[in-house]
Motif scaffolding. Structure first.
Motif, mmCIF file in Angstrom:
data_model
loop_
_atom_site.group_PDB
_atom_site.id
_atom_site.type_symbol
_atom_site.label_atom_id
_atom_site.label_comp_id
_atom_site.label_asym_id
_atom_site.label_seq_id
_atom_site.Cartn_x
_atom_site.Cartn_y
_atom_site.Cartn_z
ATOM 1 N N LEU A 34 0.855 -1.182 0.000
ATOM 2 C CA LEU A 34 0.000 0.000 0.000
ATOM 3 C C LEU A 34 0.896 1.240 0.000
ATOM 4 O O LEU A 34 1.717 1.381 -0.879
ATOM 5 C CB LEU A 34 -0.989 -0.029 1.166
ATOM 6 N N ARG A 35 0.778 2.106 0.977
ATOM 7 C CA ARG A 35 1.603 3.323 0.999
ATOM 8 C C ARG A 35 2.787 3.225 1.952
ATOM 9 O O ARG A 35 3.458 4.209 2.218
ATOM 10 C CB ARG A 35 0.745 4.525 1.394
ATOM 11 N N GLU A 36 3.021 2.039 2.484
ATOM 12 C CA GLU A 36 4.067 1.857 3.477
ATOM 13 C C GLU A 36 5.261 1.144 2.862
ATOM 14 O O GLU A 36 5.133 0.468 1.850
ATOM 15 C CB GLU A 36 3.499 1.089 4.670
ATOM 16 N N GLU A 37 6.415 1.286 3.514
ATOM 17 C CA GLU A 37 7.636 0.731 2.944
ATOM 18 C C GLU A 37 8.589 0.308 4.055
ATOM 19 O O GLU A 37 8.619 0.898 5.131
ATOM 20 C CB GLU A 37 8.319 1.796 2.083
ATOM 21 N N VAL A 38 9.370 -0.716 3.764
ATOM 22 C CA VAL A 38 10.503 -1.088 4.603
ATOM 23 C C VAL A 38 11.738 -1.035 3.706
ATOM 24 O O VAL A 38 11.681 -1.393 2.526
ATOM 25 C CB VAL A 38 10.310 -2.464 5.284
ATOM 26 N N ASP A 39 12.840 -0.559 4.268
ATOM 27 C CA ASP A 39 14.028 -0.279 3.458
ATOM 28 C C ASP A 39 14.739 -1.535 2.955
ATOM 29 O O ASP A 39 15.073 -1.627 1.780
ATOM 30 C CB ASP A 39 15.009 0.587 4.258
ATOM 31 N N LEU A 40 15.005 -2.478 3.851
ATOM 32 C CA LEU A 40 15.749 -3.681 3.471
ATOM 33 C C LEU A 40 15.079 -4.921 4.054
ATOM 34 O O LEU A 40 14.565 -4.885 5.176
ATOM 35 C CB LEU A 40 17.184 -3.629 4.009
ATOM 36 N N VAL A 41 15.117 -5.993 3.294
ATOM 37 C CA VAL A 41 14.758 -7.307 3.805
ATOM 38 C C VAL A 41 16.004 -8.159 3.622
ATOM 39 O O VAL A 41 16.553 -8.249 2.528
ATOM 40 C CB VAL A 41 13.559 -7.932 3.062
ATOM 41 N N ALA A 42 16.446 -8.761 4.726
ATOM 42 C CA ALA A 42 17.683 -9.540 4.700
ATOM 43 C C ALA A 42 17.438 -10.919 5.280
ATOM 44 O O ALA A 42 16.438 -11.156 5.975
ATOM 45 C CB ALA A 42 18.769 -8.813 5.490
ATOM 46 N N PHE A 43 18.366 -11.806 5.003
ATOM 47 C CA PHE A 43 18.353 -13.137 5.592
ATOM 48 C C PHE A 43 19.630 -13.279 6.400
ATOM 49 O O PHE A 43 20.726 -13.011 5.898
ATOM 50 C CB PHE A 43 18.287 -14.223 4.507
ATOM 51 N N GLN A 44 19.497 -13.681 7.660
ATOM 52 C CA GLN A 44 20.650 -13.923 8.518
ATOM 53 C C GLN A 44 20.727 -15.411 8.790
ATOM 54 O O GLN A 44 19.906 -15.962 9.533
ATOM 55 C CB GLN A 44 20.539 -13.156 9.830
ATOM 56 N N PRO A 45 21.711 -16.104 8.202
ATOM 57 C CA PRO A 45 21.843 -17.533 8.478
ATOM 58 C C PRO A 45 22.324 -17.746 9.913
ATOM 59 O O PRO A 45 22.933 -16.854 10.511
ATOM 60 C CB PRO A 45 22.889 -17.999 7.469
ATOM 61 N N THR A 46 22.040 -18.911 10.455
ATOM 62 C CA THR A 46 22.530 -19.229 11.787
ATOM 63 C C THR A 46 23.844 -19.972 11.671
ATOM 64 O O THR A 46 24.118 -20.647 10.663
ATOM 65 C CB THR A 46 21.524 -20.085 12.571
ATOM 66 N N ALA A 47 24.633 -19.905 12.706
ATOM 67 C CA ALA A 47 25.933 -20.582 12.720
ATOM 68 C C ALA A 47 25.767 -22.098 12.678
ATOM 69 O O ALA A 47 26.616 -22.808 12.158
ATOM 70 C CB ALA A 47 26.726 -20.164 13.953
ATOM 71 N N ARG A 48 24.659 -22.598 13.228
ATOM 72 C CA ARG A 48 24.415 -24.041 13.279
ATOM 73 C C ARG A 48 23.858 -24.577 11.960
ATOM 74 O O ARG A 48 23.608 -25.764 11.842
ATOM 75 C CB ARG A 48 23.451 -24.364 14.413
ATOM 76 N N ASP A 49 23.628 -23.705 11.006
ATOM 77 C CA ASP A 49 23.079 -24.094 9.706
ATOM 78 C C ASP A 49 21.754 -24.840 9.846
ATOM 79 O O ASP A 49 21.486 -25.792 9.118
ATOM 80 C CB ASP A 49 24.099 -24.911 8.902
ATOM 81 N N ASP A 50 20.936 -24.424 10.808
ATOM 82 C CA ASP A 50 19.622 -25.044 10.988
ATOM 83 C C ASP A 50 18.517 -24.093 10.527
ATOM 84 O O ASP A 50 17.421 -24.118 11.027
ATOM 85 C CB ASP A 50 19.408 -25.456 12.441
ATOM 86 N N GLY A 51 18.837 -23.293 9.568
ATOM 87 C CA GLY A 51 17.889 -22.298 9.077
ATOM 88 C C GLY A 51 18.472 -20.912 9.263
ATOM 89 O O GLY A 51 19.671 -20.719 9.196
ATOM 90 N N GLY A 52 17.628 -19.998 9.539
ATOM 91 C CA GLY A 52 18.082 -18.636 9.730
ATOM 92 C C GLY A 52 16.891 -17.770 10.044
ATOM 93 O O GLY A 52 15.822 -18.259 10.404
ATOM 94 N N MET A 53 17.072 -16.471 9.892
ATOM 95 C CA MET A 53 16.024 -15.534 10.249
ATOM 96 C C MET A 53 15.874 -14.491 9.148
ATOM 97 O O MET A 53 16.856 -14.013 8.595
ATOM 98 C CB MET A 53 16.383 -14.856 11.571
ATOM 99 N N ILE A 54 14.620 -14.145 8.864
ATOM 100 C CA ILE A 54 14.339 -13.045 7.957
ATOM 101 C C ILE A 54 14.317 -11.779 8.798
ATOM 102 O O ILE A 54 13.681 -11.736 9.846
ATOM 103 C CB ILE A 54 13.009 -13.253 7.222
ATOM 104 N N VAL A 55 15.039 -10.775 8.335
ATOM 105 C CA VAL A 55 15.194 -9.540 9.096
ATOM 106 C C VAL A 55 14.688 -8.369 8.254
ATOM 107 O O VAL A 55 15.183 -8.133 7.149
ATOM 108 C CB VAL A 55 16.669 -9.302 9.493
ATOM 109 N N PHE A 56 13.697 -7.675 8.776
ATOM 110 C CA PHE A 56 13.196 -6.455 8.148
ATOM 111 C C PHE A 56 13.946 -5.288 8.788
ATOM 112 O O PHE A 56 13.963 -5.165 10.017
ATOM 113 C CB PHE A 56 11.686 -6.328 8.349
#
Length: 127
Positions: A34-56
């Motif tokens: 809509l009229r809203e925005e977020v600047d960056l969407v990133a992915f931060q992997p975990t050290a254990r390689d068991d997935g990671g996190m999406i970071v807005f």
């Protein structure tokens, strides 16, 4: 003299480079809903390689101290707007229920190299 938009774009570039240097992968920039925005969407992997996190990531850049600290500009209304964009982004890409958090990166321009402050989990998680 740089315009506010130019400072913002430079701040986003600096923030993206900062995050990438720390192992994040930038997935998207300037995501709108809509009229809203977020600047960056990133992915931060975990050290254990068991997935990671999406970071807005909301980026706030300043070339001087006259308007206060950059991170203070991410008030409750802005946080709610970013969460709405995040929810739409995750839904659209079928990423629910991915671990998700919200960060703020403050970029201070002055003489010399920009100074970057990274506030992880600045205002919450989605899980």
């Amino acid at each position: 003299m740089a315009t506010t938009a130019e400072i913002g774009r430079r701040g986003e570039d600096v923030a993206a480079a900062y995050l990438e240097a720390r192992g994040y992968r930038i997935l998207d920039r300037n995501v709108r809903f809509l009229r809203e925005e977020v600047d960056l969407v990133a992915f931060q992997p975990t050290a254990r390689d068991d997935g990671g996190m999406i970071v807005f990531v909301e980026v706030k850049a300043r070339s001087g101290g006259g308007f206060g600290r950059p991170e203070d500009a991410v008030d409750a209304a802005k946080q709610r707007a970013i969460m709405r964009v995040a929810e739409a982004y995750l839904h659209e890409r079928r990423l629910i229920p991915s671990p998700t958090r919200f960060d703020v990166v403050a970029v201070h321009f002055g003489r010399g190299e920009p100074r970057v402050e990274h506030f992880e989990n600045a205002f919450g998680y989605f899980v």
